[in-house]
Scaffold this active site. Sequence first.
Site, PDB file in Angstrom:
ATOM      1  N   ASN A   1      -2.038  53.134  50.113  1.00  0.00           N
ATOM      2  CA  ASN A   1      -2.964  53.930  49.654  1.00  0.00           C
ATOM      3  C   ASN A   1      -3.042  53.864  47.710  1.00  0.00           C
ATOM      4  OD1 ASN A   1      -1.843  55.670  49.532  1.00  0.00           O
ATOM      5  ND2 ASN A   1      -2.721  57.311  50.748  1.00  0.00           N
ATOM      6  N   ASP A   2      -2.102  53.298  47.744  1.00  0.00           N
ATOM      7  CA  ASP A   2      -1.807  53.165  46.513  1.00  0.00           C
ATOM      8  C   ASP A   2      -1.195  54.448  46.005  1.00  0.00           C
ATOM      9  OD1 ASP A   2      -1.539  51.346  44.262  1.00  0.00           O
ATOM     10  OD2 ASP A   2      -3.066  52.154  43.085  1.00  0.00           O
TER      11      ASP A   2
ATOM     12  N   HIS B   1       1.880  62.211  16.831  1.00  0.00           N
ATOM     13  CA  HIS B   1       0.574  61.086  15.211  1.00  0.00           C
ATOM     14  C   HIS B   1       0.675  61.477  14.797  1.00  0.00           C
ATOM     15  CE1 HIS B   1      -1.972  58.227  14.648  1.00  0.00           C
ATOM     16  NE2 HIS B   1      -3.049  59.139  14.335  1.00  0.00           N
TER      17      HIS B   1
ATOM     18  N   ASP C   1      -1.985  54.724   5.469  1.00  0.00           N
ATOM     19  CA  ASP C   1      -3.136  55.183   5.189  1.00  0.00           C
ATOM     20  C   ASP C   1      -2.621  56.831   5.486  1.00  0.00           C
ATOM     21  OD1 ASP C   1      -2.402  57.674   7.736  1.00  0.00           O
ATOM     22  OD2 ASP C   1      -3.138  55.541   9.262  1.00  0.00           O
TER      23      ASP C   1
ATOM     24  N   LYS D   1      -7.475  53.742   3.809  1.00  0.00           N
ATOM     25  CA  LYS D   1      -7.796  53.094   5.511  1.00  0.00           C
ATOM     26  C   LYS D   1      -8.837  53.608   5.389  1.00  0.00           C
ATOM     27  CE  LYS D   1      -5.976  53.167   8.941  1.00  0.00           C
ATOM     28  NZ  LYS D   1      -5.616  53.174  10.421  1.00  0.00           N
TER      29      LYS D   1
ATOM     30  N   ARG E   1     -11.312  52.449   9.244  1.00  0.00           N
ATOM     31  CA  ARG E   1     -10.911  52.176  10.480  1.00  0.00           C
ATOM     32  C   ARG E   1     -12.793  52.048  10.601  1.00  0.00           C
ATOM     33  NH1 ARG E   1      -7.815  50.415  14.444  1.00  0.00           N
ATOM     34  NH2 ARG E   1      -6.302  50.997  13.385  1.00  0.00           N
TER      35      ARG E   1
ATOM     36  N   ASP F   1       5.449  53.762   9.426  1.00  0.00           N
ATOM     37  CA  ASP F   1       4.081  53.825  10.399  1.00  0.00           C
ATOM     38  C   ASP F   1       5.020  54.484  11.531  1.00  0.00           C
ATOM     39  OD1 ASP F   1       1.747  53.779  11.640  1.00  0.00           O
ATOM     40  OD2 ASP F   1       0.882  51.984  11.372  1.00  0.00           O
TER      41      ASP F   1
END
Length: 312
Positions: free
Chosen positions: A37-38, A130, A169, A192, A194, A218
């Site tokens: 059933n995954d 990030h 950025d 920058k 986006r 980056d």
Amino acid sequence: MGDIAIFSGSAHPDLAREICRHLEVPLSPSRLTRFANDCLEVQLEANCRERDVFLIQPIVAPVQEHLMELLLMLDAARGASAARITAVMPHYAYARSDKKDAPRISIGGKLVADLLATAGAQRVLTMTLHSPQVHGFFSMPVDHLHALQVLARHFAAEDHSNTVVVSPDLGNAKEAAAFARLLGAGVAAAAKQRFSGDRVEISAIIGEVSGRDVIVLDDEIAKGTTVIELIAHLRRENVRSIRVACTHGLFANDAARRILAEPGVEELITTNTAPISEKDRASGLKVLSVAPALAEAIRRIHNGESVSALFA
């Protein structure tokens, strides 16, 4: 190192094995089963009771599969009476979902941090989130390493009196400045904007780059849209040379080859926080290992020693 158990998910077992070699401890076995059933099932095939358990699993593509596998591993370790459970995520994909910048969207970085805590994570070891505020999404202690020293050692033997580190950025400018200090180089940043996932515009470079040797730094390169746009802008500024470095080399849509094919680009460097395909390695990409840094962090966490020296 006694009373420690290290397991790897299926995302990046090569990195887990390298970390264990540095620590001189075995990588404990685990088993992943997919039912008809995954649904997934994970079994940790080594004793966890009253042991310090580290689960190594970067959240990389396929992101949802690897995230669910990590959640099941955490729950299995908790059910097996581990003394402490640390999720080792060299790459945390949902860190990019760190703000509500459109109506009726989820801040995925916070949601996934809550899921990890609910599943049983008592500590997180990660690398180069990030944005700094993502650290605060977690309700448990977070050891947030960066790869600047690893990357800097690659360039250390060179004279950087004519070098400038350029951030793609303004959000990454602080990291670029720290990297420039390690090299004794100058620093600049791109302004920058986006417009979509595939279209960005660099309107200006803040800082002097003309006639200089440039290192573009980056945190993550996925499709490479921003980096390629920045490279084109740098060429118009008549820089002397261009090299590109990043921590998380995801390289979707043949991004590594496309960046290296850009006129003026001499080198592309990344680390192995995410698995690197043989195709990308064959393109000329240089891959540096973060396994020694992660292994040292794990050793210090296990022994109750300070990890802060690794943040410097």
